[in-house]
Enzyme design. Structure first.
Site, PDB file in Angstrom:
ATOM      1  N   SER A  70     -38.679  48.391  10.574  1.00 52.31           N
ATOM      2  CA  SER A  70     -38.849  47.889   9.202  1.00 52.31           C
ATOM      3  C   SER A  70     -39.998  48.482   8.414  1.00 52.31           C
ATOM      4  CB  SER A  70     -38.996  46.375   9.213  1.00 52.31           C
ATOM      5  OG  SER A  70     -37.759  45.799   9.484  1.00 52.31           O
TER       6      SER A  70
ATOM      7  N   LYS B 254     -46.768  42.770   2.660  1.00 50.80           N
ATOM      8  CA  LYS B 254     -45.432  42.208   2.923  1.00 50.80           C
ATOM      9  C   LYS B 254     -45.534  40.699   3.068  1.00 50.80           C
ATOM     10  CE  LYS B 254     -41.552  42.916   6.181  1.00 50.80           C
ATOM     11  NZ  LYS B 254     -41.166  43.598   7.443  1.00 50.80           N
TER      12      LYS B 254
ATOM     13  N   SER C 120     -36.629  45.831   7.039  1.00 47.74           N
ATOM     14  CA  SER C 120     -36.819  44.667   6.206  1.00 47.74           C
ATOM     15  C   SER C 120     -37.897  44.852   5.137  1.00 47.74           C
ATOM     16  CB  SER C 120     -37.183  43.467   7.075  1.00 47.74           C
ATOM     17  OG  SER C 120     -38.403  43.715   7.768  1.00 47.74           O
TER      18      SER C 120
HETATM   19  N1  GLN Z   1     -33.480  46.205  10.900  1.00 43.06           N
HETATM   20  C1  GLN Z   1     -33.956  45.698  12.153  1.00 43.06           C
HETATM   21  C2  GLN Z   1     -33.487  44.278  12.318  1.00 43.06           C
HETATM   22  O1  GLN Z   1     -32.776  43.823  11.479  1.00 43.06           O
HETATM   23  C3  GLN Z   1     -35.439  45.827  12.220  1.00 43.06           C
HETATM   24  C4  GLN Z   1     -36.139  44.702  11.595  1.00 43.06           C
HETATM   25  C5  GLN Z   1     -37.626  44.831  11.655  1.00 43.06           C
HETATM   26  O2  GLN Z   1     -38.191  45.822  12.083  1.00 43.06           O
HETATM   27  N2  GLN Z   1     -38.279  43.777  11.266  1.00 43.06           N
HETATM   28  O3  GLN Z   1     -33.805  43.632  13.261  1.00 43.06           O
END
Ligand code: GLN
Length: 503
Positions: free
Chosen positions: A181, A82, A157
Site C-alpha cells: 500500500s 495517511k 490502500s
Molecule cells: N492491497 C493489499 C490488500 O488489500 C495491500 C494492502 C496494504 O498494504 N495495506 O491487502
C-alpha cells in the site's frame, strides 16, 4: 517565490530554502494549503485538512529559526499523513465509517517524531477502509482520483498519500504498507514510496491491519526526499515490541552515494513476464539496462515459492485483521448504532454497529479470517500459510546470496479505471503479486517511477533488499533516478497533465 513554484520544489530543496531563510515555513505551508484548496475537490486525496494546526507549527518553526535555534533539517517542510495513523486532536478514521468522529487522544510515535522535527501536518489522507484494497475505492468516504487521469485509481490502500504528493498538494507523505500500500500507489502515480524493514519504523499508533505485516514509510517525489523522511520517522521505539533495537542505516548518505559499480542486481524471474502489461515490462527492462550501464552486474534469480505468496497472504492477513478489528465494537470508538427492532443488548449493539460501520471488503476479510482461524481449520489454513511464509523467506535468503538487491516491476499494470476491478476481489488482489512477498518476509522495498508505459501512464520499478539493509534501496534508487533524469531530461512526474485549478 510564487505558490506554484513552491509546491513544485522537492522537500530537500524546500529545506534548503528554509535554512537559507529565503522563504518561511508559513509561506511554504500556506502554498500547499492553497494548492489543496485548488485541486483537492477533483483529486480527493484528503479526508481532513488541518490548516490551523499546520500553520501553528509553521509559525513556531519560523520563530525558532528567527531566534537562531538549531532546528532539524526538515523543520518547516509540510507533510501529509495517511488517515490510518493516529494523530492527537485530529480526526482519524482509517477510511472507515465506523471511526467517523473519533479524535485520538494520543499521537503515533511517527507523528510525534514529525512534530518534534517541526514538520507541519497538512492533514490526513484518504485510504481504503482499514487499508484493505489496491485502489482507494474501498474508502468509506469515496475514492481518491489519480492526478494523471481523474478517471483512474491512484492505487491503494494509500492512494490519498500518493495522489497528494503527485498533485503537488504535499511534498512529503506518510503511508503504510501491509502488502504493497505504499509501493503500488507510488507506482501508479509516478511517485517514490518506501516500505522499510519490518520493525524499522514504529507501529505504535498505527491502526493495525495485520500486525506481522504492517509497516509505515515515506511517499515522496524523489529518492532523497524519501530518505530524509525515513530518517525522521525511523529507529527504535520502546513502545513497539517488534521495533528493531539497532539504529537505522544511513539512508540519507546512501541516497547520495551514486555508485553501483560491481553491485549485483537480481531480476526475480517469477515477478516479470506473464501477467505483466507489455508496457510495464518494457519500462522495467529499460531501467535494468540503465543500471547495467551504470556498472551493476545483472543476474537472474528464481523464487519458486512466490507462486503461493498471494494465497498465503490472503489467509494470514484476514486472520490477523479479524482479530485486530474486534475492538471496533460500538463501545469504545466512533460509531455506535442501536438496533431498532428489539432489545438493546451489548451484543446486539455490537452487531448493529459493525453491520452499519464496516464496508463489504472489510466484512469479507473478517469472515475469511475468522473461518481460517476456527477450530479444525486452523492448521489446514493458517498453519499452512505460515509454512509458505517460511518458504518465501528461504527463497529470499537464497536470492540474496546471489544478489545484493532484487528488482521487479512494482505492479503488473499501470493505473486501472475506477470501477474496473471493484466487483472482482481476485483481480484487485492480483495487483499486489509483486509487492506482497516483501511483507511476508519482513524485508524493505522501494518503488520509483521508471518511465511511462505505452498507455502514457507511469510505471513503478521495485527494489528489494535484505532485512536491515534499507540503505541499499536508496543507493540503487538514487542511481537509477539520476540515470532516468538524464535519459528523460526531467522527472517522470513532469509528464503528468496539469490539473485544472479551481480558484
Ligand atoms: N492491497 C493489499 C490488500 O488489500 C495491500 C494492502 C496494504 O498494504 N495495506 O491487502
Amino acid at each position: 517565490m510564487s505558490d506554484d513554484t513552491l509546491t513544485r520544489q522537492t522537500a530537500g530543496d524546500l529545506a534548503a530554502l528554509l535554512q537559507a531563510r529565503e522563504v518561511s515555513s508559513v509561506e511554504v505551508t500556506q502554498a500547499h494549503l492553497d494548492r489543496i484548496d485548488a485541486v483537492d475537490g477533483a483529486v480527493h486525496a484528503f479526508l481532513h485538512v488541518s490548516a490551523e494546526d499546520a500553520l501553528a507549527t509553521a509559525r513556531a518553526v519560523d520563530a525558532r529559526r528567527a531566534a537562531g535555534e538549531h532546528l532539524h533539517g526538515l523543520a518547516g517542510v509540510p507533510v501529509a499523513v495517511k488517515d490510518i495513523v493516529v494523530t492527537q486532536g485530529m480526526p482519524t478514521t482509517a477510511g472507515s465509517r465506523i471511526l467517523e468522529g473519533w479524535i485520538p487522544p494520543y499521537d503515533a510515535t511517527l507523528v510525534a517524531r514529525l512534530r518534534a522535527a517541526g514538520l507541519p501536518i497538512l492533514g490526513k489522507t484518504n485510504c481504503d477502509e482499514f487499508a484493505m484494497g489496491s485502489s482507494t475505492e474501498h474508502s468509506g468516504y469515496g475514492p481518491t482520483r489519480n492526478p494523471w487521469d481523474l478517471d483512474r485509481i491512484p492505487g491503494g490502500s494509500g492512494g490519498g498519500s500518493a495522489a497528494a504528493v503527485a498533485a503537488y498538494e504535499a511534498p512529503l507523505a506518510i503511508g503504510t504498507d501491509t502488502g504493497g500500500s505504499i509501493r503500488q500507489p507510488a507506482a501508479v502515480t509516478g511517485t517514490v514510496g518506501v516500505k522499510p524493514t519490518y520493525g524499522g519504523v514504529s507501529r505504535y499508533g498505527l491502526i493495525a491491519l495485520a500486525s506481522s505485516l504492517d509497516q509505515a514509510g515515506p511517499v515522496t517525489r524523489t529518492v532523497l526526499d524519501a530518505a530524509l523522511l525515513h530518517e525522521v520517522i525511523g529507529g527504535h521505539d520502546p513502545r513497539d515490541s517488534t521495533s528493531l533495537p539497532e539504529p537505522l542505516p544511513d539512508v540519507v548518505r546512501a541516497a547520495h552515494a551514486g555508485d553501483v559499480r560491481g553491485l549485483r542486481i537480481g531480476v526475480v524471474r517469477q515477478l516479470t513476464g506473464e501477467g505483466y502489461q507489455p508496457g510495464v515490462r518494457a519500462s522495467f527492462e529499460a531501467a535494468v539496462a540503465l543500471l547495467e550501464e551504470a556498472g551493476a552486474e545483472v543476474v537472474e534469480v528464481s523464487c519458486p515459492s512466490f507462486e503461493y505468496a498471494l494465497s498465503a497472504y490472503y489467509l494470514i492477513l484476514p486472520a490477523e485483521a479479524s482479530s485486530n478489528l474486534a475492538r471496533f465494537d460500538g463501545m469504545r470508538f466512533g460509531l455506535r448504532v442501536e438496533p431498532t427492532d428489539g432489545p438493546v443488548t451489548a451484543e446486539r449493539v455490537m452487531a448493529a454497529t459493525r453491520g452499519a460501520g464496516f464496508g463489504d471488503e472489510v466484512k469479507r476479510r473478517i469472515i475469511l479470517g475468522t473461518y481460517a482461524l476456527s477450530a479444525g481449520y486452523y492448521d489446514a489454513y493458517y498453519g499452512t500459510a505460515q509454512k509458505v511464509r517460511t518458504l518465501i523467506q528461504r527463497d529470499f535468503a537464497a536470492a540474496f546470496a546471489r544478489a545484493d538487491v532484487l528488482v521487479s516491476p512494482t505492479a503488473p499494470t499501470t493505473a486501472f479505471r475506477l470501477g474496473e476491478k471493484l466487483d472482482d476481489p481476485m483481480a484487485m488482489y492480483l495487483n499486489d503479486v509483486a509487492t506482497i512477498p516483501a511483507n511476508l518476509a519482513g524485508i524493505p522495498g522501494l518503488s520509483l517511477p521508471s518511465g511511462l508505459s505505452d498507455d502514457g501512464l507511469p510505471v513503478g520499478f521495485q527494489v528489494l533488499a535484505p532485512a536491515r539493509a534499507d540503505d541499499r534501496l536508496y543507493l540503487v534508487g538514487s542511481v537509477l533516478e539520476q540515470a532516468l533524469l538524464e535519459r528523460w531530461g526531467g522527472p517522470v512526474l513532469a509528464a503528468a497533465p496539469e490539473l485544472e485549478v479551481a480558484r
